[in-house]
Design a protein around this motif. Structure first.
Motif, PDB file in Angstrom:
ATOM      1  N   MET A   1       0.936  -1.149   0.095  1.00 49.51           N
ATOM      2  CA  MET A   1       0.211  -0.121  -0.065  1.00 49.51           C
ATOM      3  C   MET A   1       0.842   1.216   0.086  1.00 49.51           C
ATOM      4  N   ASP A   2       0.394   2.434  -0.748  1.00 55.66           N
ATOM      5  CA  ASP A   2       1.053   3.623  -0.807  1.00 55.66           C
ATOM      6  C   ASP A   2       1.486   4.207   0.587  1.00 55.66           C
ATOM      7  N   VAL A   3       2.589   4.529   0.884  1.00 56.49           N
ATOM      8  CA  VAL A   3       3.237   5.055   1.993  1.00 56.49           C
ATOM      9  C   VAL A   3       2.395   6.243   2.312  1.00 56.49           C
ATOM     10  N   ASP A   4       2.222   7.146   1.406  1.00 55.62           N
ATOM     11  CA  ASP A   4       1.524   8.294   1.604  1.00 55.62           C
ATOM     12  C   ASP A   4      -0.068   8.219   2.027  1.00 55.62           C
ATOM     13  N   ILE A   5      -0.757   7.111   1.528  1.00 55.43           N
ATOM     14  CA  ILE A   5      -1.927   6.859   1.924  1.00 55.43           C
ATOM     15  C   ILE A   5      -2.027   6.296   3.488  1.00 55.43           C
ATOM     16  N   VAL A   6      -1.045   5.280   3.656  1.00 56.22           N
ATOM     17  CA  VAL A   6      -0.972   5.118   5.209  1.00 56.22           C
ATOM     18  C   VAL A   6      -0.890   6.195   6.185  1.00 56.22           C
ATOM     19  N   SER A   7       0.055   7.022   5.908  1.00 58.05           N
ATOM     20  CA  SER A   7       0.356   8.195   6.517  1.00 58.05           C
ATOM     21  C   SER A   7      -1.156   9.151   6.648  1.00 58.05           C
ATOM     22  N   ARG A   8      -1.447   9.293   5.546  1.00 50.37           N
ATOM     23  CA  ARG A   8      -2.795  10.187   5.745  1.00 50.37           C
ATOM     24  C   ARG A   8      -3.844   9.552   6.417  1.00 50.37           C
ATOM     25  N   LYS A   9      -4.282   8.261   6.478  1.00 48.77           N
ATOM     26  CA  LYS A   9      -4.983   7.439   7.107  1.00 48.77           C
ATOM     27  C   LYS A   9      -4.757   7.740   8.673  1.00 48.77           C
ATOM     28  N   ARG A  10      -3.490   7.723   8.845  1.00 51.49           N
ATOM     29  CA  ARG A  10      -3.172   7.914  10.359  1.00 51.49           C
ATOM     30  C   ARG A  10      -3.456   9.397  10.851  1.00 51.49           C
ATOM     31  N   GLU A  11      -3.239  10.139   9.923  1.00 53.94           N
ATOM     32  CA  GLU A  11      -3.663  11.526  10.076  1.00 53.94           C
ATOM     33  C   GLU A  11      -4.981  11.782  10.447  1.00 53.94           C
ATOM     34  N   LEU A  12      -5.947  11.158   9.516  1.00 59.03           N
ATOM     35  CA  LEU A  12      -7.489  11.162   9.632  1.00 59.03           C
ATOM     36  C   LEU A  12      -7.850  10.741  10.891  1.00 59.03           C
ATOM     37  N   VAL A  13      -7.433   9.535  11.387  1.00 53.42           N
ATOM     38  CA  VAL A  13      -7.783   8.887  12.516  1.00 53.42           C
ATOM     39  C   VAL A  13      -7.381   9.710  13.688  1.00 53.42           C
ATOM     40  N   LYS A  14      -6.237  10.403  13.697  1.00 55.51           N
ATOM     41  CA  LYS A  14      -5.696  11.215  14.679  1.00 55.51           C
ATOM     42  C   LYS A  14      -6.554  12.394  14.828  1.00 55.51           C
ATOM     43  N   GLU A  15      -7.363  13.197  13.539  1.00 52.48           N
ATOM     44  CA  GLU A  15      -8.105  14.249  13.747  1.00 52.48           C
ATOM     45  C   GLU A  15      -9.430  13.795  14.074  1.00 52.48           C
ATOM     46  N   PHE A  16     -10.028  12.694  13.756  1.00 51.32           N
ATOM     47  CA  PHE A  16     -11.273  12.347  14.193  1.00 51.32           C
ATOM     48  C   PHE A  16     -11.432  11.656  15.403  1.00 51.32           C
ATOM     49  N   MET A 169      -9.777   1.579   9.059  1.00 52.60           N
ATOM     50  CA  MET A 169      -8.835   2.353   9.340  1.00 52.60           C
ATOM     51  C   MET A 169      -8.634   2.514  10.838  1.00 52.60           C
ATOM     52  N   LEU A 170      -9.810   2.787  11.445  1.00 51.29           N
ATOM     53  CA  LEU A 170      -9.634   2.623  13.152  1.00 51.29           C
ATOM     54  C   LEU A 170      -9.105   1.583  13.594  1.00 51.29           C
ATOM     55  N   ARG A 171      -9.212   0.267  13.267  1.00 49.85           N
ATOM     56  CA  ARG A 171      -8.586  -1.007  13.617  1.00 49.85           C
ATOM     57  C   ARG A 171      -7.055  -0.917  13.259  1.00 49.85           C
ATOM     58  N   ASP A 172      -6.726  -0.312  12.425  1.00 55.76           N
ATOM     59  CA  ASP A 172      -5.347  -0.312  12.113  1.00 55.76           C
ATOM     60  C   ASP A 172      -4.477   0.981  12.826  1.00 55.76           C
ATOM     61  N   ASN A 173      -5.293   2.137  13.198  1.00 56.30           N
ATOM     62  CA  ASN A 173      -4.681   3.093  13.889  1.00 56.30           C
ATOM     63  C   ASN A 173      -5.248   3.748  15.105  1.00 56.30           C
ATOM     64  N   SER A 174      -5.650   2.746  15.830  1.00 57.82           N
ATOM     65  CA  SER A 174      -6.218   3.283  17.208  1.00 57.82           C
ATOM     66  C   SER A 174      -5.275   2.440  18.444  1.00 57.82           C
ATOM     67  N   GLU A 175      -4.162   2.860  18.408  1.00 61.96           N
ATOM     68  CA  GLU A 175      -3.347   2.296  19.351  1.00 61.96           C
ATOM     69  C   GLU A 175      -3.698   2.646  20.779  1.00 61.96           C
ATOM     70  N   GLY A 176      -4.078   3.779  20.946  1.00 59.85           N
ATOM     71  CA  GLY A 176      -4.385   4.451  22.086  1.00 59.85           C
ATOM     72  C   GLY A 176      -5.904   4.385  22.808  1.00 59.85           C
ATOM     73  N   ALA A 177      -6.761   3.485  21.843  1.00 58.60           N
ATOM     74  CA  ALA A 177      -7.909   3.309  22.150  1.00 58.60           C
ATOM     75  C   ALA A 177      -8.101   1.920  23.072  1.00 58.60           C
ATOM     76  N   SER A 178      -9.363   2.071  23.857  1.00 56.31           N
ATOM     77  CA  SER A 178      -9.542   0.775  24.678  1.00 56.31           C
ATOM     78  C   SER A 178      -9.524  -0.221  24.157  1.00 56.31           C
ATOM     79  N   ASN A 179      -9.497  -1.242  24.979  1.00 56.37           N
ATOM     80  CA  ASN A 179      -9.280  -2.505  24.341  1.00 56.37           C
ATOM     81  C   ASN A 179     -10.451  -3.277  23.675  1.00 56.37           C
TER      82      ASN A 179
END
Length: 449
Positions: A1-16, A169-179
Motif C-alpha cells: 500500500m502507498d506510504v502516503d495513503i497509510v500516513s494520511r489514514k493515520r492523520e485522519l484517525v488522529k484528527e477524528f 482504518m480505526l482498527r489499524d490506527n487506534s493504538e491508544g483506544a480502549s481494548n
C-alpha cells in the motif's frame, strides 16, 4: 500500500479520534436528560400495558392517535433518507462525503424507531405473533410489514458496507483506544485491507445497493400510502396519496438532514467539512420539494372542497373550525415560510436555511396529524348517544411521554453511533484525494462549485 495513503489514514484517525471520545459536561448532561426521558417513556409504557388504551386518548371513533402519526413521520423520514442516500452514492455527487453518513444513520434509526409506535397502537401485544403466523396477503398492513422489514435489512446492510473502510482504518490506527473498542473494530472490519480488488468490489456492491434502496424506498412508502387511500374514509380515499406521501417524506427528510448538519457542524466544529455550500444545496432541494408539497396539498384540499360531497364538506368544516390554527401552520406557514426564505438568494444563510428546515419539519408533522385525526373524528356513520370524549381525540401524557421517548431514543442512538465511527467518512476523504491525483483539474472545479 502507498506510504502516503497509510500516513494520511493515520492523520485522519488522529484528527477524528477526539470526536469519538468527546465527553464534555454538556454532552453528559444531554445524555443524562435523554436517558431520563426514555425512562419516563418506559414508565408510561408499563402503565399502558397494565391499564390498557383507556389511559390514552384513543377511543371508538379515533382508534389512531399520535402513535400512528409518529410512525408515519419516522418511516417517511427513513424512506426519504434511503432515497437521498441512494441518489448521492449512485450519481457520485461531489459533496456527498460531508452528508452521506448523516443521511444513512438517520435512515436506519428511523426504520428502527418508527415501527415501535405501531406496537404501541396494538391493544393486545400478546397476539403480535399472529401477524407473522397468519398473515393476510390481501391486507395492505401485511405488505407494509414486508416492506419495512425488507427496507430495514437493505438499509442496514448498506450502512454497514459504508462503515467497513472506516472501521478498518480505526482498527489499524487506534493504538491508544480502549481494548474493547479495538476488538470491536477488528471484528466489524471483517478483514478488510483496502486493497485495489477489495475497494473496487466494495464500491460495486455499494453502488448496486444504492440503486436497490432507491426502489425500495419508493415501493415501501407507496404501500404505506395505500393503507390510507384504499379505504373509504373521507380524507383518505385519494388517488394522489402515494406520490403525495413520497413528496412529504422527502420534505421532512431534507429538513431533518439540514437540522442535523447544523447541530453536528456547530458541536464538533466541522466547518471545514460541512460548509455553507452544503446548506445552500440542501436548501435549494428543500425549496423545490416545498413547491411540490404545496402543490399536492392544494390539489388535495381543493378537490375535496370543489366536489361538494357531504362527507368531504364535514371533514373540511372540522379542519377549518376545530383545527383552524393547526391547519394554517401545517399548510400555510409550514410551506410558504420555507419558500419565502429559500427563494431569495440573499436569505440563504446557514441559520436561515436551518430555520426554514425547522418550520418545514414541524409543519409536516402537523400535516400528518391533520390527515389522521380529523378524518377519524368525521366518520360516515357517527356513533350515536356517546360521550364527546369518545368522539373527539385529545392525546394524554402517556402518549406524549412515549412520543418524546422515541425522539430521545433516536437522538441517543445517533450520539452512540457517532462515538463509534466518525460522522465524516474518512474513507470518502481518501477516495476524493485519490481521484484528485488522477484528475486534479476536474475535481478542483467541482470543489469550487
Amino acid at each position: 500500500m502507498d506510504v502516503d495513503i497509510v500516513s494520511r489514514k493515520r492523520e485522519l484517525v488522529k484528527e477524528f479520534s477526539p470526536m469519538l471520545g468527546k465527553s464534555t459536561p454538556f454532552s453528559k448532561i444531554s445524555i443524562g436528560l435523554l436517558v431520563l426521558i426514555i425512562l419516563i417513556g418506559l414508565v408510561a409504557f408499563v402503565l399502558q400495558v397494565l391499564k390498557g388504551h383507556e389511559i390514552t386518548g384513543m377511543r371508538d371513533n379515533v382508534v389512531w392517535g399520535i402513535y400512528i402519526i409518529n410512525f408515519i413521520f419516522f418511516v417517511c423520514l427513513s424512506y426519504s433518507g434511503a432515497f437521498i442516500s441512494g441518489i448521492l452514492h449512485f450519481f457520485k455527487t461531489p459533496w456527498k462525503n460531508s452528508v452521506s453518513r448523516i443521511v444513512e444513520i438517520i435512515t436506519v434509526l428511523s426504520l428502527i424507531i418508527g415501527p415501535i409506535f405501531i406496537l404501541l397502537c396494538i391493544g393486545r401485544l400478546d397476539r403480535l405473533h399472529y401477524l407473522f403466523i397468519y398473515p393476510r396477503i390481501q391486507s395492505p398492513i401485511t405488505w407494509d410489514i414486508i416492506a419495512i422489514i425488507t427496507d430495514l435489512i437493505g438499509c442496514f446492510i448498506y450502512l454497514y458496507l459504508t462503515f467497513i473502510p472506516d472501521l478498518a482504518m480505526l482498527r489499524d490506527n487506534s493504538e491508544g483506544a480502549s481494548n474493547w473498542r479495538r476488538k470491536l473494530y477488528k471484528f466489524l472490519a471483517i478483514g478488510y485491507q483496502d486493497t485495489l480488488t477489495q475497494r473496487e468490489t466494495l464500491h460495486k456492491i455499494t453502488r448496486t445497493m444504492s440503486a436497490m434502496i432507491i426502489v425500495l424506498a419508493i415501493v415501501a412508502y407507496t404501500v404505506l400510502a395505500w393503507i390510507f387511500s384504499l379505504t373509504l374514509q373521507p380524507g383518505w380515499n385519494s388517488t394522489i396519496f402515494a406520490p403525495y406521501f413520497i413528496i412529504a417524506g422527502l420534505y421532512s427528510g431534507v429538513g431533518v438532514i439540514i437540522i442535523s448538519m447544523y447541530i453536528i457542524r456547530k458541536y464538533f466544529k466541522l466547518d471545514h467539512y460541512i460548509r455553507k455550500i452544503h446548506f445552500i444545496g440542501a436548501g435549494i432541494v428543500l425549496l423545490v420539494i416545498s413547491l411540490l408539497f404545496g402543490y399536492f396539498t392544494f390539489s388535495e384540499y381543493f378537490s375535496r372542497w370543489f366536489s361538494h360531497k357531504v362527507q368531504d364538506i364535514n371533514l373540511l368544516n372540522t379542519l377549518f373550525n376545530k383545527y383552524f390554527w393547526e391547519f394554517i401552520f401545517a399548510n400555510y406557514i409550514g410551506v410558504l415560510v420555507p419558500i419565502a426564505i429559500l427563494f431569495f438568494k440573499k436569505f440563504r444563510t446557514i441559520k436561515s436555511i436551518t430555520f426554514a428546515a425547522v418550520i418545514a419539519v414541524l409543519g409536516l408533522w402537523l400535516n400528518r396529524y391533520l390527515i389522521v385525526v380529523p378524518t377519524l373524528e368525521t366518520p360516515y356513520i357517527p356513533i350515536q348517544d356517546t360521550r364527546p370524549e369518545f368522539i373527539h381525540y385529545s392525546a394524554t401524557w402517556i402518549e406524549w411521554a412515549l412520543s418524546f421517548a422515541g425522539i430521545a431514543a433516536f437522538i441517543l442512538f445517533f450520539i452512540l453511533i457517532m462515538r463509534l465511527v466518525p460522522i465524516i467518512p474518512m474513507s470518502g476523504i481518501i477516495d476524493y484525494e485519490r481521484e484528485q491525483k488522477k484528475h486534479p483539474k476536474a475535481l478542483t472545479q467541482n470543489r469550487k462549485k
